[in-house]
Design a protein around this motif. Structure first.
Motif, PDB file in Angstrom:
ATOM      1  N   MET A 186       3.151  16.963  -0.314  1.00 21.84           N
ATOM      2  CA  MET A 186       2.474  15.759   0.359  1.00 21.84           C
ATOM      3  C   MET A 186       3.338  14.619   0.145  1.00 21.84           C
ATOM      4  O   MET A 186       4.431  14.575  -0.639  1.00 21.84           O
ATOM      5  CB  MET A 186       1.259  15.413  -0.758  1.00 21.84           C
ATOM      6  CG  MET A 186       0.529  13.775  -0.288  1.00 21.84           C
ATOM      7  SD  MET A 186      -0.894  13.719  -1.236  1.00 21.84           S
ATOM      8  CE  MET A 186      -0.295  13.809  -2.950  1.00 21.84           C
ATOM      9  N   LYS A 187       3.410  13.869   1.347  1.00 21.85           N
ATOM     10  CA  LYS A 187       3.929  12.633   1.514  1.00 21.85           C
ATOM     11  C   LYS A 187       3.098  11.472   1.356  1.00 21.85           C
ATOM     12  O   LYS A 187       2.017  11.569   2.185  1.00 21.85           O
ATOM     13  CB  LYS A 187       4.991  12.509   2.847  1.00 21.85           C
ATOM     14  CG  LYS A 187       5.988  13.387   2.646  1.00 21.85           C
ATOM     15  CD  LYS A 187       6.826  13.220   4.130  1.00 21.85           C
ATOM     16  CE  LYS A 187       7.958  14.282   4.183  1.00 21.85           C
ATOM     17  NZ  LYS A 187       8.607  14.191   5.358  1.00 21.85           N
ATOM     18  N   VAL A 188       3.281  10.517   0.526  1.00 21.01           N
ATOM     19  CA  VAL A 188       2.173   9.318   0.457  1.00 21.01           C
ATOM     20  C   VAL A 188       2.955   8.101   0.122  1.00 21.01           C
ATOM     21  O   VAL A 188       3.666   7.929  -0.392  1.00 21.01           O
ATOM     22  CB  VAL A 188       0.963   9.457  -0.631  1.00 21.01           C
ATOM     23  CG1 VAL A 188       1.604   9.533  -1.905  1.00 21.01           C
ATOM     24  CG2 VAL A 188      -0.129   8.582  -0.584  1.00 21.01           C
ATOM     25  N   ALA A 189       2.449   6.805   0.831  1.00 16.15           N
ATOM     26  CA  ALA A 189       3.345   5.786   0.958  1.00 16.15           C
ATOM     27  C   ALA A 189       2.631   4.977  -0.204  1.00 16.15           C
ATOM     28  O   ALA A 189       1.436   5.291  -0.579  1.00 16.15           O
ATOM     29  CB  ALA A 189       3.208   4.746   2.461  1.00 16.15           C
ATOM     30  N   HIS A 190       3.540   3.961  -0.659  1.00 22.15           N
ATOM     31  CA  HIS A 190       2.694   3.257  -2.003  1.00 22.15           C
ATOM     32  C   HIS A 190       3.702   1.923  -1.740  1.00 22.15           C
ATOM     33  O   HIS A 190       4.548   1.602  -1.176  1.00 22.15           O
ATOM     34  CB  HIS A 190       3.173   3.944  -3.315  1.00 22.15           C
ATOM     35  CG  HIS A 190       4.362   4.110  -3.793  1.00 22.15           C
ATOM     36  ND1 HIS A 190       5.200   2.813  -4.529  1.00 22.15           N
ATOM     37  CD2 HIS A 190       5.530   4.908  -3.645  1.00 22.15           C
ATOM     38  CE1 HIS A 190       6.606   3.157  -4.664  1.00 22.15           C
ATOM     39  NE2 HIS A 190       6.657   4.456  -4.242  1.00 22.15           N
ATOM     40  N   LEU A 191       2.696   0.839  -2.210  1.00 21.26           N
ATOM     41  CA  LEU A 191       2.998  -0.488  -2.383  1.00 21.26           C
ATOM     42  C   LEU A 191       2.693  -1.083  -3.527  1.00 21.26           C
ATOM     43  O   LEU A 191       1.563  -1.157  -3.894  1.00 21.26           O
ATOM     44  CB  LEU A 191       2.381  -1.120  -1.242  1.00 21.26           C
ATOM     45  CG  LEU A 191       2.524  -2.726  -1.031  1.00 21.26           C
ATOM     46  CD1 LEU A 191       3.916  -3.199  -0.769  1.00 21.26           C
ATOM     47  CD2 LEU A 191       1.563  -3.467  -0.148  1.00 21.26           C
TER      48      LEU A 191
END
Length: 168
Positions: free
Chosen positions: A99-104
């Protein structure tokens, strides 16, 4: 999807939902500084990586989060930071997944306004462990600022943690 049985299709949906829930639970654990929920997202052999910092196994990951979350009072309500995760891209392969997931990450700024402080992408390897999806390996790739730009911040935090854990 054609050619798959209803059971196979249902299992796929359940797997995808369970993996998405890891993303949610991980972010909530960060926001609430909840070490137990944070650790529960990792497999027994889990690994957390940020640049040259590598934590292997639950004991090393526990030491990291215990240091970060050490001074959390029982009635803690986080009014200072917020983790947002989005755009999960999941590839299932039996009892393994990536899984690739963006985060901020945001922090409270002047006037109480949210200020973005770090944006990046988690690259995960997941495994089904005793019937439950867990993070086997999480690599945090900061992009804004980059890992090199963010490294001094992490080193400063590590020094503070080490100073606070030395016996008096």
């Amino acid at each position: 999807m054609s050619g798959r049985s209803i059971e196979e299709r249902l299992q796929r949906l359940e797997d995808l939902e369970a993996i998405r829930q890891i993303v949610i639970d991980y972010a909530v654990a960060l926001d609430e500084k909840d070490a137990e929920t944070y650790l529960a997202q990792f497999s027994e052999q889990g690994e957390w990586v940020l640049g040259s910092m590598v934590k292997k196994g639950k004991d090393e990951i526990r030491a990291l989060v215990d240091g970060l979350f050490r001074h959390r009072p029982d009635d803690f309500v986080n009014l200072e930071s917020f983790e947002i995760t989005f755009h999960p891209q999941i590839i299932l392969k039996g009892d393994r997944a990536t899984m690739k997931v963006a985060h901020l990450a945001t922090r409270r700024g002047p006037g109480g306004n949210p200020v973005p402080v770090l944006m990046g992408r988690y690259q995960d390897e997941l495994t089904r462990e005793d019937g439950t999806w867990k993070i086997l390996r999480r690599v945090d790739n900061p992009t804004m600022p980059t890992a090199a730009e963010y490294s001094p911040v992490m080193q400063t935090r590590q020094k503070i943690l080490e100073a606070n854990t030395k016996p008096v």
